[in-house]
Every structure is written in C-alpha cells, then in structure tokens.
Design an enzyme around this catalytic site. Sequence first.
Site, mmCIF file in Angstrom:
data_model
loop_
_atom_site.group_PDB
_atom_site.id
_atom_site.type_symbol
_atom_site.label_atom_id
_atom_site.label_comp_id
_atom_site.label_asym_id
_atom_site.label_seq_id
_atom_site.Cartn_x
_atom_site.Cartn_y
_atom_site.Cartn_z
ATOM 1 N N ALA A 37 15.480 -26.193 6.833
ATOM 2 C CA ALA A 37 15.654 -26.680 8.256
ATOM 3 C C ALA A 37 15.072 -27.843 8.173
ATOM 4 O O ALA A 37 14.194 -28.385 8.920
ATOM 5 C CB ALA A 37 15.180 -25.726 9.137
ATOM 6 N N LEU A 38 15.433 -28.888 7.149
ATOM 7 C CA LEU A 38 14.610 -30.369 6.884
ATOM 8 C C LEU A 38 14.967 -31.219 7.947
ATOM 9 O O LEU A 38 16.026 -31.232 8.797
ATOM 10 C CB LEU A 38 15.292 -30.932 5.750
ATOM 11 C CG LEU A 38 15.420 -30.084 4.625
ATOM 12 C CD1 LEU A 38 16.051 -30.581 2.929
ATOM 13 C CD2 LEU A 38 13.971 -29.657 4.153
ATOM 14 N N HIS A 42 10.031 -33.899 6.387
ATOM 15 C CA HIS A 42 10.158 -33.377 5.135
ATOM 16 C C HIS A 42 10.752 -34.670 4.151
ATOM 17 O O HIS A 42 10.118 -34.782 3.002
ATOM 18 C CB HIS A 42 11.179 -32.372 4.957
ATOM 19 C CG HIS A 42 10.796 -30.868 5.620
ATOM 20 N ND1 HIS A 42 11.612 -30.639 6.928
ATOM 21 C CD2 HIS A 42 9.921 -29.940 5.476
ATOM 22 C CE1 HIS A 42 11.217 -29.525 7.313
ATOM 23 N NE2 HIS A 42 10.075 -29.076 6.587
ATOM 24 N N GLN A 66 4.009 -15.349 4.526
ATOM 25 C CA GLN A 66 3.449 -16.364 5.303
ATOM 26 C C GLN A 66 3.659 -16.010 6.797
ATOM 27 O O GLN A 66 3.302 -16.481 7.800
ATOM 28 C CB GLN A 66 3.433 -17.906 5.083
ATOM 29 C CG GLN A 66 4.632 -18.647 5.238
ATOM 30 C CD GLN A 66 4.696 -19.865 4.567
ATOM 31 O OE1 GLN A 66 4.663 -19.966 3.403
ATOM 32 N NE2 GLN A 66 4.706 -20.723 5.434
ATOM 33 N N GLU A 153 0.443 -33.794 6.611
ATOM 34 C CA GLU A 153 -0.712 -33.788 7.547
ATOM 35 C C GLU A 153 -0.388 -33.024 8.947
ATOM 36 O O GLU A 153 -1.586 -32.374 9.457
ATOM 37 C CB GLU A 153 -1.409 -35.064 8.052
ATOM 38 C CG GLU A 153 -1.839 -35.837 6.717
ATOM 39 C CD GLU A 153 -2.606 -37.133 7.140
ATOM 40 O OE1 GLU A 153 -2.390 -37.597 8.165
ATOM 41 O OE2 GLU A 153 -3.157 -37.938 6.066
ATOM 42 N N MET A 189 7.677 -33.787 14.371
ATOM 43 C CA MET A 189 8.945 -33.114 14.017
ATOM 44 C C MET A 189 8.555 -31.887 13.281
ATOM 45 O O MET A 189 7.493 -31.682 12.577
ATOM 46 C CB MET A 189 9.534 -33.961 12.818
ATOM 47 C CG MET A 189 10.091 -35.396 13.621
ATOM 48 S SD MET A 189 11.258 -35.827 12.664
ATOM 49 C CE MET A 189 11.775 -37.173 13.775
HETATM 50 P P1 AMP Z 1 7.680 -26.320 6.323
HETATM 51 O O1 AMP Z 1 9.354 -26.471 5.815
HETATM 52 O O2 AMP Z 1 7.646 -26.172 7.636
HETATM 53 O O3 AMP Z 1 6.826 -25.160 5.350
HETATM 54 O O4 AMP Z 1 7.132 -27.850 5.829
HETATM 55 C C1 AMP Z 1 7.102 -28.379 4.487
HETATM 56 C C2 AMP Z 1 6.312 -29.349 4.332
HETATM 57 O O5 AMP Z 1 6.719 -30.494 5.086
HETATM 58 C C3 AMP Z 1 4.618 -29.128 4.754
HETATM 59 O O6 AMP Z 1 3.907 -29.831 3.949
HETATM 60 C C4 AMP Z 1 4.489 -29.734 6.001
HETATM 61 O O7 AMP Z 1 3.428 -30.134 6.531
HETATM 62 C C5 AMP Z 1 5.695 -30.911 5.984
HETATM 63 N N1 AMP Z 1 5.879 -31.309 7.325
HETATM 64 C C6 AMP Z 1 6.247 -30.448 8.170
HETATM 65 N N2 AMP Z 1 6.733 -31.209 9.414
HETATM 66 C C7 AMP Z 1 6.364 -32.496 9.151
HETATM 67 C C8 AMP Z 1 6.115 -33.898 9.859
HETATM 68 N N3 AMP Z 1 6.545 -34.107 11.082
HETATM 69 N N4 AMP Z 1 5.706 -34.787 9.311
HETATM 70 C C9 AMP Z 1 5.207 -34.892 7.826
HETATM 71 N N5 AMP Z 1 5.270 -33.776 7.096
HETATM 72 C C10 AMP Z 1 5.833 -32.530 7.684
#
Ligand code: AMP
Length: 286
Positions: A37-38, A42, A66, A153, A189
């Site tokens: 769901a990029l 990401h 998780q 972060e 985001m």
């Molecule tokens: P997820 O798909 O939500 O597990 O996120 C995958 C990676 O993307 C993780 O390292 C998150 O911290 C990073 N991530 C998610 N949202 C953001 C964002 N708005 N800005 C930067 N990195 C993000």
Amino acid sequence: MPADSVAVARTVAVLREAVNGWRARQQRIALVPTMGALHRGHLALVEAARRHCDRVIASLFVNPKQFGPREDFTAYPRDEAADLAKFRNAGVDLVFAPTVEEMYPAGFVTTVHLSGIGDDLEGAHRLGHFDGVATVVAKLLLQCLPDAAFFGEKDYQQLLVVRRMARDLNIPVDIKGVATIRETDGLAMSSRNVYLSAAERQTASLLYRALTDTAAALAAAPDDVAAALRSGLDRLHQAGFVAEYLELRDAADLAPVTRLDRPARLLAAARLGRTRLIDNIRVPPK
Ligand code: AMP
C-alpha cells in the site's frame, strides 16, 4: 520478465540466488521492508537506499504476527500490481514478496522479543506487536543479507527496536533512519490514512499540530514537561481524538524525559474513529 516490470522473488531460494550473485560481485545491497500500500514515504526509503547501495531489495509482506487479534490484518490495504509498478519506477532491483506459508512454514515456533524498549509505548498498547516486527525483520535481514536496511522515523520506536535487535544479535547490517514524509497539511503519510473519512482526514492533521505546538511549549518551559504534555493531550481530546499516549522520551533509548536537557522525541498515538494514527517529532534540547 517483461522489460517494464520488476523482478519478484516469492521464495527465499530465489531471493538467495540473486543475493549471492550480487555479493559475489562485491555489490552493496540495501533492504527496504514494507507491507505495501505504497506511498511517498515508502519511496523515500527506496531513494535513500539507492543513494547508499548498488542494489535495492524491497520486501512486500503484510506480516500477520505484528497485528493483534482485534487489529486490521484482513482489512489492511493490499494492491500488489500497483505496488510492483511503484517499486519498478523507483528503481528497486528485486521485490521479495513471500507468502505467509513461505515466511512461517508449518512448525514455525521462534519469536524474537525485546524486553524494555519493545514493551513500552506501542508495545504496551499493541501487545505482541514488536515480537512480530522483530521476528519478521530478523528473518528478512537473514534472508536478504543486506549491508544496510532502511526504516522510517515515522515509526520511531520500531526504528530503535530494529537497531537494538540487530546489535544484540550481531546481525552485520547498518540500520538507517529516514525522515518522515508528510502531506502538505502535516499529516504523516501512512497506508492506514485511507481508512479516514473526509471529516476525519481534516481533523487528522491536528495530530502533527499538537506535536509541534507541544514542542514549542517545551522549548519555552523546558523544566515543565508534564504541563506541556497535559495541554497537548487536552488539545487532542478537544479536536476529537481518543489519545493513547503523548510522551517525551530520550531520542536514543526512549527513556522517560522530565526535563528537556537532552535530545528528545515527542511521540503520540491517537484514534480517530476506527483509525489509529501515530506520529512523532524531534525535540532538540534547550
Ligand atoms: P509499513 O509498510 O507501514 O510497514 O512501512 C514500511 C516502512 O516505511 C517503515 O520503515 C515505515 O517507518 C516507513 N514509513 C511509513 N510511513 C512513512 C512516512 N510517512 N515517511 C517515511 N517513512 C515511512
């Protein structure tokens, strides 16, 4: 593979073949773990990975371990075709998209648990969450054998948990943090933002506002952390959030901070309707 698509490995064996070839040629490998769901957050991780390494592997895996029993695992947004196109356009060399059975074959019984940092904040509100994160990230690091792995972060505690885990287990990887990418109104985001109704989406930006206003109050009165946090929580409740926590913590180890005398992080989790939002910002010492 057609020229306009990205290579996809569904199994560890296929992934390892590519990794072994790159390692034999001394190429530096980056890993960017995602649940798909990029969005642009990401893709910022992919950009950072490309700057640091010769090859970028992105993983695409909605990790059931998780999610809590009452959380959104089945409803979590999934659109693999769109994600693969985005990874390809961002310059990813290989997408690792295993099935749940490939990642956790029958008989799988191992859990990676971090006491302390993994039991606090998100870990306290989402029981078992960081066990699932640490277990899958440990597996991904050992499957992909990257030189560096990139985490946002946005999930600040997750970044520190992963860094601690890699150190504790002597996994030879550099864990890199990437700054949070935000919408123009400040909302961080997140794949979960699609759950927000139009009205909730308007309100959602006030989470970031509450963080920045609380940070300004802390800068003005660095000895009165408790008062700044109380008024930040009041603002969230008035805006319509159900706040789970708003906390000032040491930026290095997330230990509680009662005076702003060292680099700190202000972290919040709050619900808007059925959507749970988290965010955090850096708070420099006074
Ligand atoms: P997820 O798909 O939500 O597990 O996120 C995958 C990676 O993307 C993780 O390292 C998150 O911290 C990073 N991530 C998610 N949202 C953001 C964002 N708005 N800005 C930067 N990195 C993000």
